[in-house]
Design a protein around this motif. Sequence first.
Motif, PDB file in Angstrom:
ATOM      1  N   ALA A 133      -8.036  -1.123  -3.816  1.00  0.00           N
ATOM      2  CA  ALA A 133      -8.269  -0.248  -2.665  1.00  0.00           C
ATOM      3  C   ALA A 133      -7.848   1.187  -2.980  1.00  0.00           C
ATOM      4  O   ALA A 133      -8.533   2.145  -2.602  1.00  0.00           O
ATOM      5  N   ALA A 134      -6.733   1.337  -3.697  1.00  0.00           N
ATOM      6  CA  ALA A 134      -6.266   2.674  -4.083  1.00  0.00           C
ATOM      7  C   ALA A 134      -7.262   3.349  -5.030  1.00  0.00           C
ATOM      8  O   ALA A 134      -7.473   4.565  -4.953  1.00  0.00           O
ATOM      9  N   GLN A 135      -7.880   2.572  -5.904  1.00  0.00           N
ATOM     10  CA  GLN A 135      -8.903   3.136  -6.791  1.00  0.00           C
ATOM     11  C   GLN A 135     -10.055   3.737  -5.974  1.00  0.00           C
ATOM     12  O   GLN A 135     -10.569   4.797  -6.320  1.00  0.00           O
ATOM     13  N   LYS A 136     -10.428   3.079  -4.905  1.00  0.00           N
ATOM     14  CA  LYS A 136     -11.518   3.574  -4.047  1.00  0.00           C
ATOM     15  C   LYS A 136     -11.086   4.790  -3.240  1.00  0.00           C
ATOM     16  O   LYS A 136     -11.865   5.713  -3.037  1.00  0.00           O
ATOM     17  N   ARG A 137      -9.830   4.783  -2.773  1.00  0.00           N
ATOM     18  CA  ARG A 137      -9.328   5.908  -1.983  1.00  0.00           C
ATOM     19  C   ARG A 137      -9.102   7.153  -2.826  1.00  0.00           C
ATOM     20  O   ARG A 137      -9.130   8.263  -2.311  1.00  0.00           O
ATOM     21  N   HIS A 138      -8.824   6.954  -4.116  1.00  0.00           N
ATOM     22  CA  HIS A 138      -8.458   8.070  -4.990  1.00  0.00           C
ATOM     23  C   HIS A 138      -9.335   8.112  -6.236  1.00  0.00           C
ATOM     24  O   HIS A 138      -8.854   7.933  -7.365  1.00  0.00           O
ATOM     25  N   PRO A 139     -10.613   8.405  -6.082  1.00  0.00           N
ATOM     26  CA  PRO A 139     -11.487   8.469  -7.265  1.00  0.00           C
ATOM     27  C   PRO A 139     -11.100   9.604  -8.219  1.00  0.00           C
ATOM     28  O   PRO A 139     -11.483   9.592  -9.390  1.00  0.00           O
ATOM     29  N   GLU A 140     -10.307  10.549  -7.725  1.00  0.00           N
ATOM     30  CA  GLU A 140      -9.867  11.669  -8.561  1.00  0.00           C
ATOM     31  C   GLU A 140      -8.750  11.253  -9.536  1.00  0.00           C
ATOM     32  O   GLU A 140      -8.442  11.986 -10.479  1.00  0.00           O
ATOM     33  N   ASP A 190       0.831  -1.209   0.000  1.00  0.00           N
ATOM     34  CA  ASP A 190       0.000   0.000   0.000  1.00  0.00           C
ATOM     35  C   ASP A 190       0.864   1.256   0.000  1.00  0.00           C
ATOM     36  O   ASP A 190       0.596   2.206  -0.740  1.00  0.00           O
ATOM     37  N   GLU A 191       1.900   1.249   0.813  1.00  0.00           N
ATOM     38  CA  GLU A 191       2.803   2.400   0.898  1.00  0.00           C
ATOM     39  C   GLU A 191       3.512   2.639  -0.439  1.00  0.00           C
ATOM     40  O   GLU A 191       3.619   3.785  -0.899  1.00  0.00           O
ATOM     41  N   ALA A 192       3.987   1.575  -1.066  1.00  0.00           N
ATOM     42  CA  ALA A 192       4.660   1.707  -2.364  1.00  0.00           C
ATOM     43  C   ALA A 192       3.712   2.268  -3.415  1.00  0.00           C
ATOM     44  O   ALA A 192       4.076   3.169  -4.195  1.00  0.00           O
ATOM     45  N   ILE A 193       2.493   1.759  -3.451  1.00  0.00           N
ATOM     46  CA  ILE A 193       1.511   2.252  -4.425  1.00  0.00           C
ATOM     47  C   ILE A 193       1.178   3.714  -4.153  1.00  0.00           C
ATOM     48  O   ILE A 193       1.121   4.530  -5.085  1.00  0.00           O
ATOM     49  N   GLU A 194       0.981   4.074  -2.894  1.00  0.00           N
ATOM     50  CA  GLU A 194       0.678   5.476  -2.554  1.00  0.00           C
ATOM     51  C   GLU A 194       1.805   6.406  -3.001  1.00  0.00           C
ATOM     52  O   GLU A 194       1.548   7.501  -3.499  1.00  0.00           O
ATOM     53  N   ASN A 195       3.052   5.982  -2.848  1.00  0.00           N
ATOM     54  CA  ASN A 195       4.182   6.813  -3.289  1.00  0.00           C
ATOM     55  C   ASN A 195       4.188   6.991  -4.799  1.00  0.00           C
ATOM     56  O   ASN A 195       4.487   8.077  -5.302  1.00  0.00           O
ATOM     57  N   ILE A 196       3.844   5.947  -5.523  1.00  0.00           N
ATOM     58  CA  ILE A 196       3.771   6.054  -6.986  1.00  0.00           C
ATOM     59  C   ILE A 196       2.628   6.983  -7.384  1.00  0.00           C
ATOM     60  O   ILE A 196       2.765   7.790  -8.319  1.00  0.00           O
ATOM     61  N   LEU A 197       1.518   6.909  -6.682  1.00  0.00           N
ATOM     62  CA  LEU A 197       0.343   7.721  -7.026  1.00  0.00           C
ATOM     63  C   LEU A 197       0.570   9.215  -6.832  1.00  0.00           C
ATOM     64  O   LEU A 197      -0.217  10.029  -7.325  1.00  0.00           O
ATOM     65  N   ASN A 199      -6.963   8.493 -12.312  1.00  0.00           N
ATOM     66  CA  ASN A 199      -7.298   7.486 -13.323  1.00  0.00           C
ATOM     67  C   ASN A 199      -6.363   6.295 -13.099  1.00  0.00           C
ATOM     68  O   ASN A 199      -5.219   6.320 -13.541  1.00  0.00           O
ATOM     69  N   ILE A 200      -6.859   5.284 -12.389  1.00  0.00           N
ATOM     70  CA  ILE A 200      -6.067   4.107 -12.039  1.00  0.00           C
ATOM     71  C   ILE A 200      -6.718   2.891 -12.678  1.00  0.00           C
ATOM     72  O   ILE A 200      -7.891   2.610 -12.426  1.00  0.00           O
ATOM     73  N   LYS A 201      -5.959   2.175 -13.500  1.00  0.00           N
ATOM     74  CA  LYS A 201      -6.460   0.964 -14.154  1.00  0.00           C
ATOM     75  C   LYS A 201      -5.606  -0.224 -13.744  1.00  0.00           C
ATOM     76  O   LYS A 201      -4.385  -0.121 -13.619  1.00  0.00           O
ATOM     77  N   LEU A 202      -6.272  -1.362 -13.569  1.00  0.00           N
ATOM     78  CA  LEU A 202      -5.608  -2.623 -13.237  1.00  0.00           C
ATOM     79  C   LEU A 202      -5.862  -3.603 -14.372  1.00  0.00           C
ATOM     80  O   LEU A 202      -7.016  -3.925 -14.669  1.00  0.00           O
ATOM     81  N   VAL A 203      -4.786  -4.049 -15.007  1.00  0.00           N
ATOM     82  CA  VAL A 203      -4.881  -4.919 -16.181  1.00  0.00           C
ATOM     83  C   VAL A 203      -4.224  -6.261 -15.891  1.00  0.00           C
ATOM     84  O   VAL A 203      -3.076  -6.318 -15.456  1.00  0.00           O
ATOM     85  N   LEU A 204      -4.966  -7.320 -16.144  1.00  0.00           N
ATOM     86  CA  LEU A 204      -4.422  -8.669 -16.040  1.00  0.00           C
ATOM     87  C   LEU A 204      -3.772  -9.013 -17.369  1.00  0.00           C
ATOM     88  O   LEU A 204      -4.403  -8.893 -18.425  1.00  0.00           O
ATOM     89  N   VAL A 205      -2.510  -9.427 -17.315  1.00  0.00           N
ATOM     90  CA  VAL A 205      -1.796  -9.835 -18.528  1.00  0.00           C
ATOM     91  C   VAL A 205      -1.545 -11.334 -18.421  1.00  0.00           C
ATOM     92  O   VAL A 205      -0.798 -11.798 -17.559  1.00  0.00           O
ATOM     93  N   LEU A 206      -2.190 -12.071 -19.303  1.00  0.00           N
ATOM     94  CA  LEU A 206      -2.056 -13.531 -19.310  1.00  0.00           C
ATOM     95  C   LEU A 206      -1.050 -13.980 -20.365  1.00  0.00           C
ATOM     96  O   LEU A 206      -0.946 -13.362 -21.425  1.00  0.00           O
ATOM     97  N   PRO A 207      -0.344 -15.072 -20.097  1.00  0.00           N
ATOM     98  CA  PRO A 207       0.600 -15.594 -21.085  1.00  0.00           C
ATOM     99  C   PRO A 207      -0.104 -16.396 -22.187  1.00  0.00           C
ATOM    100  O   PRO A 207       0.438 -16.584 -23.267  1.00  0.00           O
ATOM    101  N   TYR A 208      -1.315 -16.867 -21.885  1.00  0.00           N
ATOM    102  CA  TYR A 208      -2.111 -17.675 -22.815  1.00  0.00           C
ATOM    103  C   TYR A 208      -3.528 -17.750 -22.253  1.00  0.00           C
ATOM    104  O   TYR A 208      -3.778 -17.375 -21.090  1.00  0.00           O
ATOM    105  N   MET A 209      -4.447 -18.244 -23.034  1.00  0.00           N
ATOM    106  CA  MET A 209      -5.833 -18.386 -22.600  1.00  0.00           C
ATOM    107  C   MET A 209      -5.921 -19.439 -21.493  1.00  0.00           C
ATOM    108  O   MET A 209      -5.268 -20.477 -21.571  1.00  0.00           O
ATOM    109  N   ILE A 210      -6.704 -19.134 -20.461  1.00  0.00           N
ATOM    110  CA  ILE A 210      -6.886 -20.081 -19.360  1.00  0.00           C
ATOM    111  C   ILE A 210      -8.378 -20.357 -19.164  1.00  0.00           C
ATOM    112  O   ILE A 210      -9.222 -19.476 -19.369  1.00  0.00           O
ATOM    113  N   LYS A 211      -8.671 -21.558 -18.760  1.00  0.00           N
ATOM    114  CA  LYS A 211     -10.061 -21.994 -18.551  1.00  0.00           C
ATOM    115  C   LYS A 211     -10.751 -21.166 -17.457  1.00  0.00           C
ATOM    116  O   LYS A 211     -11.949 -20.900 -17.523  1.00  0.00           O
ATOM    117  N   LYS A 212      -9.990 -20.741 -16.458  1.00  0.00           N
ATOM    118  CA  LYS A 212     -10.550 -19.999 -15.329  1.00  0.00           C
ATOM    119  C   LYS A 212     -11.228 -18.691 -15.757  1.00  0.00           C
ATOM    120  O   LYS A 212     -12.069 -18.179 -15.028  1.00  0.00           O
TER     121      LYS A 212
END
Length: 150
Positions: free
Chosen positions: A55-62, A22-29, A64-77
């Motif tokens: 959690a940071a997205q909720k704390r900082h609605p002001e 959390d601290e590392a993310i807050e410093n980047i933000l 523009n924070i995006k979270l992207v999942l990067v997959l190496p290949y298609m997974i059944k899940k």
Amino acid sequence: MITCTFAGHRDIFNANIRYLIDEAIENILKKDDTFLFYSGDMGDFDKMCSSSVRAAQKRHPELNIKLVLVLPYMIKKLNTDKDYYEKMFDSIIIPVELAEVYYKSAITKRNRWIIQRSDYLISYVYKDFGGAFTTLKYAEKLNKNIIYLC
């Protein structure tokens, strides 16, 4: 825009790790107002980092924070746990560069793909072997901004 990713071993042995993430993310933000966080979502550390970004997205609605999942290949899940993926990530990508990569090397190549596109790496690497260690060494080689959590 600032991009960030995570590299850490699957298992976590530090009781304070969530606070450190959390601290590392807050410093980047503090550095911009638009952020892209890449996650591989492969172990406890990745999941904890993704949760911290959410959690940071909720704390900082002001911001523009995006979270992207990067997959190496298609997974059944993606189909069986669709609700989890839709709730946790803003988008999911499989890099086209990995389309014809042999599956045993796809995770390493995915990690390199992410590092090449990231400004920051939040690292929880306590062993000198494994995928997280290899990813950290690649980020160091490319002179990325690295936040070491251990």
